[in-house]
Write a protein that holds these residues in place. Sequence first.
Motif, short mmCIF file in Angstrom:
data_model
loop_
_atom_site.label_atom_id
_atom_site.label_comp_id
_atom_site.label_asym_id
_atom_site.label_seq_id
_atom_site.Cartn_x
_atom_site.Cartn_y
_atom_site.Cartn_z
N ASP A 27 0.83 -1.21 0.00
CA ASP A 27 0.00 0.00 0.00
C ASP A 27 0.86 1.26 0.00
N ILE A 28 1.95 1.23 0.76
CA ILE A 28 2.84 2.40 0.83
C ILE A 28 3.53 2.61 -0.50
N ALA A 29 4.05 1.52 -1.09
CA ALA A 29 4.74 1.63 -2.36
C ALA A 29 3.80 2.13 -3.46
N ALA A 30 2.53 1.73 -3.39
CA ALA A 30 1.56 2.16 -4.41
C ALA A 30 1.35 3.67 -4.38
N LEU A 31 1.65 4.31 -3.25
CA LEU A 31 1.52 5.76 -3.14
C LEU A 31 2.73 6.49 -3.72
N GLY A 32 3.75 5.74 -4.11
CA GLY A 32 4.93 6.35 -4.71
C GLY A 32 6.00 6.76 -3.72
N VAL A 33 5.93 6.28 -2.47
CA VAL A 33 6.96 6.60 -1.48
C VAL A 33 8.25 5.87 -1.87
N ALA A 34 9.35 6.60 -1.94
CA ALA A 34 10.58 6.07 -2.51
C ALA A 34 11.39 5.21 -1.54
N GLU A 35 11.19 5.38 -0.24
CA GLU A 35 11.96 4.61 0.74
C GLU A 35 11.03 4.16 1.86
N ILE A 36 11.11 2.88 2.20
CA ILE A 36 10.24 2.30 3.22
C ILE A 36 11.11 1.65 4.28
N GLY A 37 10.98 2.12 5.51
CA GLY A 37 11.73 1.56 6.62
C GLY A 37 10.95 0.47 7.34
N LEU A 38 11.65 -0.56 7.76
CA LEU A 38 11.07 -1.65 8.55
C LEU A 38 11.75 -1.64 9.91
N ALA A 39 10.97 -1.41 10.97
CA ALA A 39 11.55 -1.20 12.30
C ALA A 39 11.18 -2.31 13.27
N ASP A 40 12.19 -2.79 13.98
CA ASP A 40 11.98 -3.74 15.07
C ASP A 40 11.93 -2.94 16.37
N THR A 41 10.79 -2.31 16.60
CA THR A 41 10.63 -1.29 17.65
C THR A 41 10.91 -1.82 19.05
N ILE A 42 10.58 -3.07 19.30
CA ILE A 42 10.77 -3.61 20.65
C ILE A 42 11.89 -4.65 20.71
N GLY A 43 12.66 -4.78 19.64
CA GLY A 43 13.85 -5.62 19.66
C GLY A 43 13.58 -7.10 19.87
N VAL A 44 12.62 -7.64 19.10
CA VAL A 44 12.31 -9.07 19.24
C VAL A 44 12.63 -9.87 17.97
#
Length: 305
Positions: free
Chosen positions: A168-185
């Motif tokens: 969905d994010i890529a379909a909006l044309g956003v050039a960079e997508i971050g993937l975060a392990d917010t709680i370190g699991v």
Amino acid sequence: MSRRIEIVEVGPRDGLQNEAVVLTSEDRIEFVRKLEDAGARRIEAVSFVHPKLVPQMAEAETVMAGLPKDAGRSRIGLALNLKGFDRAVAADCDEVNVAMSATDGFGLKNQGLSVAQQVDMLGQIVERTHNLTGAGAGPKLSATLSVVWGCPFDGEVSDGQVAAIVRDIAALGVAEIGLADTIGVGDPWTVRRRIEAVRAAAGDATLRLHFHDTRNTGVANAYAGVEAGVDVLDASCGGIGGCPFAPNATGNVATEDLVFALHRAGFETGYDLDALIAAAQWVGGKLGKAPPSKLSKAGPFRPVA
């Protein structure tokens, strides 16, 4: 090995936002300058959130005003909503990173928005970037998904769940997508599998990885990401910080620890390890504690000639 790994420094934002001591705007500006002197070219410098919620990030506009434009350097502002995006544009940020969530539970706690509502919000932000006038007007735009490897409220997160949101994010044309392990699991095996699952969904978008060392897997997870073909990683000088909206989400992966591992393997980062360690010790002194990073204690390895 000549492959270059880009490390986006997040210490001035994700690092400081979870610390008990609130640094002055002047100290935050000096921290950014020290990091840039150490080689940082992209820095998440500020967050446009309400100061009552995150007092460590107050006076974002003051910090940005103290960081005039500098060729080859990009100062990133984090935004959680449309108001935050508008503030970032007005503050003349080079980039805006829109915080989103892979789960409804975290999204509702963090921003008061479900995943679907966050995607709608991002669409409105993308539209606003298109409406900015003038050559090169407006900041670059990226989006980062929190709790990709596990949520403190909704539990496990699946490959398909993440891939659907990335699509969905890529379909909006956003050039960079971050993937975060917010709680370190996360673990290295799941990191590799998740990257494989989202790569097709991301299309032409660049993937960026953001790991926390909460459970001592940060550098190992970054290694797995690099092995899976990702060239952009977030890290926090000194290993400081975490997320104030997630219980026990402490310990970003330390920039100097990551740089040491990458340099030993022959990768290029553009960072000066000694200057990074000095910056970590400086900010530790400002925070009144030793930074948690290993390199700030052990120092670099200097083989005998």
